[in-house]
Motif scaffolding. Structure first.
Motif, PDB file in Angstrom:
ATOM      1  N   GLU A 141      35.410  37.547   0.210  1.00  0.00           N
ATOM      2  CA  GLU A 141      34.038  37.573  -0.287  1.00  0.00           C
ATOM      3  C   GLU A 141      33.547  36.142  -0.363  1.00  0.00           C
ATOM      4  OE1 GLU A 141      31.391  39.364  -4.008  1.00  0.00           O
ATOM      5  OE2 GLU A 141      33.558  39.100  -4.206  1.00  0.00           O
ATOM      6  N   VAL A 142      32.502  35.845   0.376  1.00  0.00           N
ATOM      7  CA  VAL A 142      32.007  34.474   0.485  1.00  0.00           C
ATOM      8  C   VAL A 142      30.838  34.230  -0.460  1.00  0.00           C
ATOM      9  CG1 VAL A 142      31.106  32.721   2.065  1.00  0.00           C
ATOM     10  CG2 VAL A 142      32.810  34.368   2.867  1.00  0.00           C
ATOM     11  N   VAL A 143      29.923  35.175  -0.560  1.00  0.00           N
ATOM     12  CA  VAL A 143      28.773  35.030  -1.457  1.00  0.00           C
ATOM     13  C   VAL A 143      28.695  36.240  -2.367  1.00  0.00           C
ATOM     14  CG1 VAL A 143      27.457  33.566   0.110  1.00  0.00           C
ATOM     15  CG2 VAL A 143      27.186  36.046   0.234  1.00  0.00           C
ATOM     16  N   ASP A 144      28.274  35.980  -3.594  1.00  0.00           N
ATOM     17  CA  ASP A 144      28.081  37.031  -4.590  1.00  0.00           C
ATOM     18  C   ASP A 144      26.619  36.994  -5.026  1.00  0.00           C
ATOM     19  OD1 ASP A 144      28.497  39.040  -6.421  1.00  0.00           O
ATOM     20  OD2 ASP A 144      29.199  37.684  -7.995  1.00  0.00           O
ATOM     21  N   THR A 145      25.975  38.140  -5.027  1.00  0.00           N
ATOM     22  CA  THR A 145      24.543  38.189  -5.325  1.00  0.00           C
ATOM     23  C   THR A 145      24.288  38.813  -6.681  1.00  0.00           C
ATOM     24  OG1 THR A 145      24.301  40.334  -4.223  1.00  0.00           O
ATOM     25  CG2 THR A 145      23.946  38.365  -2.889  1.00  0.00           C
ATOM     26  N   GLY A 146      23.202  38.402  -7.295  1.00  0.00           N
ATOM     27  CA  GLY A 146      22.700  38.972  -8.535  1.00  0.00           C
ATOM     28  C   GLY A 146      21.195  39.037  -8.457  1.00  0.00           C
ATOM     29  N   GLU A 147      20.554  39.346  -9.549  1.00  0.00           N
ATOM     30  CA  GLU A 147      19.101  39.462  -9.553  1.00  0.00           C
ATOM     31  C   GLU A 147      18.517  38.918 -10.846  1.00  0.00           C
ATOM     32  OE1 GLU A 147      17.356  43.252  -8.358  1.00  0.00           O
ATOM     33  OE2 GLU A 147      19.236  43.774  -7.372  1.00  0.00           O
ATOM     34  N   VAL A 148      17.350  38.331 -10.731  1.00  0.00           N
ATOM     35  CA  VAL A 148      16.571  37.891 -11.886  1.00  0.00           C
ATOM     36  C   VAL A 148      15.147  38.402 -11.699  1.00  0.00           C
ATOM     37  CG1 VAL A 148      15.620  35.943 -13.168  1.00  0.00           C
ATOM     38  CG2 VAL A 148      17.971  35.851 -12.343  1.00  0.00           C
ATOM     39  N   MET A 149      14.676  39.213 -12.636  1.00  0.00           N
ATOM     40  CA  MET A 149      13.306  39.700 -12.632  1.00  0.00           C
ATOM     41  C   MET A 149      12.513  38.933 -13.687  1.00  0.00           C
ATOM     42  SD  MET A 149      15.460  42.271 -11.751  1.00  0.00           S
ATOM     43  CE  MET A 149      15.589  43.714 -10.712  1.00  0.00           C
ATOM     44  N   VAL A 150      11.295  38.550 -13.360  1.00  0.00           N
ATOM     45  CA  VAL A 150      10.468  37.757 -14.264  1.00  0.00           C
ATOM     46  C   VAL A 150       9.108  38.429 -14.424  1.00  0.00           C
ATOM     47  CG1 VAL A 150       9.507  35.485 -14.778  1.00  0.00           C
ATOM     48  CG2 VAL A 150      11.628  35.665 -13.459  1.00  0.00           C
ATOM     49  N   PHE A 151       8.787  38.790 -15.672  1.00  0.00           N
ATOM     50  CA  PHE A 151       7.456  39.266 -16.023  1.00  0.00           C
ATOM     51  C   PHE A 151       6.695  38.085 -16.618  1.00  0.00           C
ATOM     52  CE2 PHE A 151      10.131  43.006 -16.204  1.00  0.00           C
ATOM     53  CZ  PHE A 151       9.359  44.004 -15.640  1.00  0.00           C
ATOM     54  N   THR A 152       5.583  37.734 -16.013  1.00  0.00           N
ATOM     55  CA  THR A 152       4.787  36.604 -16.474  1.00  0.00           C
ATOM     56  C   THR A 152       3.410  37.092 -16.890  1.00  0.00           C
ATOM     57  OG1 THR A 152       5.937  35.184 -14.874  1.00  0.00           O
ATOM     58  CG2 THR A 152       3.962  34.293 -15.910  1.00  0.00           C
ATOM     59  N   GLY A 153       3.088  36.886 -18.164  1.00  0.00           N
ATOM     60  CA  GLY A 153       1.781  37.256 -18.681  1.00  0.00           C
ATOM     61  C   GLY A 153       1.052  36.055 -19.246  1.00  0.00           C
ATOM     62  N   LYS A 154      -0.045  36.314 -19.889  1.00  0.00           N
ATOM     63  CA  LYS A 154      -0.848  35.228 -20.441  1.00  0.00           C
ATOM     64  C   LYS A 154      -0.112  34.497 -21.547  1.00  0.00           C
ATOM     65  CE  LYS A 154      -5.305  34.273 -22.626  1.00  0.00           C
ATOM     66  NZ  LYS A 154      -6.570  34.856 -23.142  1.00  0.00           N
ATOM     67  N   ASP A 155       0.617  35.234 -22.386  1.00  0.00           N
ATOM     68  CA  ASP A 155       1.296  34.622 -23.524  1.00  0.00           C
ATOM     69  C   ASP A 155       2.754  35.048 -23.644  1.00  0.00           C
ATOM     70  OD1 ASP A 155       0.898  37.230 -24.204  1.00  0.00           O
ATOM     71  OD2 ASP A 155      -0.266  36.834 -26.021  1.00  0.00           O
ATOM     72  N   PHE A 156       3.357  35.425 -22.539  1.00  0.00           N
ATOM     73  CA  PHE A 156       4.763  35.822 -22.599  1.00  0.00           C
ATOM     74  C   PHE A 156       5.438  35.659 -21.244  1.00  0.00           C
ATOM     75  CE2 PHE A 156       2.557  39.682 -21.316  1.00  0.00           C
ATOM     76  CZ  PHE A 156       3.369  40.183 -20.309  1.00  0.00           C
ATOM     77  N   VAL A 157       6.753  35.477 -21.303  1.00  0.00           N
ATOM     78  CA  VAL A 157       7.632  35.499 -20.135  1.00  0.00           C
ATOM     79  C   VAL A 157       8.835  36.343 -20.513  1.00  0.00           C
ATOM     80  CG1 VAL A 157       9.126  34.187 -18.586  1.00  0.00           C
ATOM     81  CG2 VAL A 157       6.942  33.238 -19.294  1.00  0.00           C
ATOM     82  N   ILE A 158       9.135  37.335 -19.711  1.00  0.00           N
ATOM     83  CA  ILE A 158      10.301  38.190 -19.935  1.00  0.00           C
ATOM     84  C   ILE A 158      11.184  38.093 -18.703  1.00  0.00           C
ATOM     85  CG2 ILE A 158      11.131  40.521 -20.405  1.00  0.00           C
ATOM     86  CD1 ILE A 158       8.398  41.131 -21.616  1.00  0.00           C
TER      87      ILE A 158
END
Length: 370
Positions: A138-155
């Motif tokens: 196994e050469v590369v391992d993948t994951g995920e990052v989801m980003v919710f961007t609003g006017k006054d928040f980041v999730i």
């Protein structure tokens, strides 16, 4: 003064006695998936970690005052369940389709807009160290990052065992001027870190590609290279390509198209991310093409080796056909055959066979068949 006391009463978290029923205050149990939850005002972190509900009330209350209208909350989660994410999604009014993607993961890198919320999906890549490349490495391992961007928040919602954002959060908290730009600064920092990790993995992959390339063209003993290693590396490169390729268009949109949720000063930084990502895609595509060429070269080497083996077999078969034919003729046991009564017939036939075989051997050697 009474108004200030009322404001403090709203912002200050209420405590409840152990075992008592929930009294509707701002204090609530924090889901186990929440890694960190904090409020930022003018680029500075306000207080310690708190529950998402309390953070929302703090931000919304602060933004109601013109002097503190630049506050926002950053909530980081790691592999939340539907139940854990449901309350946060309702509190921030996240679209159900985006929530479903964030919970179940395995999404394609993309950038989507739902009303006043930007939803971005990033594929994280980690290089897997190995002593020697094998057909099952196994050469590369993948994951995920989801980003919710609003006017006054980041999730941020992270899936996988790597790609932690703790160090990134600390670095951003040290850069007050950048973090003061709001949620879009966090979105840029995450995309920049993801692409920087791509560049690091590309450098490591270069070593593996060079190794299999040397292996394919350095074999001189007639044995072909281990085709399994080349094929396995190609599969890992294709996985990398699927992670980095689709992300180029979203980065170009963030860098070129004005958006209400992206600060104009931050938009300039997305151009740098898009440039780095374009470089990554070029190198990964070059790796893919080179590995295709190596596979074809290896197959050509196998075909050449097989042809050489067939020529050797054919040459030796032709040489052995001479004594086989002559001995077969003299083995028919006819009475009237040349040299049957001669004293030197037997050695003469043997010498004749040897001479013909030697001449044929020299001819095949001269033509490269043996």
């Amino acid at each position: 003064m009474s108004m200030i006391r009322d404001l403090r009463a709203v912002v200050r978290p209420h405590r409840r006695r152990p075992g008592s029923a929930y009294d509707g205050s701002l204090s609530e149990p924090t889901p186990s998936a929440v890694v960190d939850c904090a409020v930022y005002r003018a680029g500075k972190r306000v207080g310690d970690s708190c529950s998402p509900r309390e953070a929302v009330h703090r931000v919304r209350l602060a933004n109601s005052e013109p002097a503190d209208a630049d506050s926002f909350v950053w909530i980081g989660l790691h592999e939340p369940t539907e139940a854990e994410f449901e309350g946060i999604a309702k509190r921030f009014g996240l679209h159900p389709l985006a929530v479903e993607d964030a919970v179940h993961a395995h999404q394609r890198p993309k950038l989507e807009r739902y009303d006043d919320v930007l939803f971005a999906v990033f594929k994280t890549i980690r290089y897997v160290e190995h002593d020697q490349l094998t057909p099952t490495s196994e050469v590369v391992d993948t994951g995920e990052v989801m980003v919710f961007t609003g006017k006054d928040f980041v999730i941020t919602v992270r899936h996988g065992e790597h790609g932690s954002l703790r160090a990134l959060r600390r670095r951003l908290e040290e850069d007050v001027d950048l973090l003061a730009k709001g949620p879009s600064a966090v979105l840029h920092a995450i995309s920049d870190q993801v692409v920087d990790d791509y560049l690091a993995v590309v450098d490591e992959l270069q070593t593996d590609v060079d190794e299999v390339e040397f292996d394919v063209f350095a074999t001189r003993s007639g044995k072909s290279a281990d085709i399994g290693r080349v094929y396995q590396l190609k599969r890992e490169v294709l996985e990398f390509k699927r992670a980095a390729g689709p992300l180029l268009r979203p980065m170009q949109l963030l860098s070129e198209r004005p958006m209400r949720l992206v600060d104009p000063d931050i938009q300039k930084y997305f151009r740098d991310v898009a440039d780095h990502l374009a470089r990554v895609n070029e190198q990964v595509s070059a790796f893919d093409e080179l590995l295709n060429s190596l596979l074809q070269a290896n197959l050509a080497q196998v075909s050449v080796a097989q042809n050489e083996d067939m020529r050797k077999i054919t040459a030796w078969a032709a040489i052995f056909a001479v004594p086989t034919m002559i001995t077969g003729v003299y083995g028919m046991n006819f009475d009237h055959m040349p040299e049957l009564k001669s004293q030197y017939g037997y050695p003469a036939v043997l010498i004749g066979i040897a001479v013909v075989c030697c001449m044929m051997y020299r001819g095949f050697r001269r033509n490269g068949w043996l």
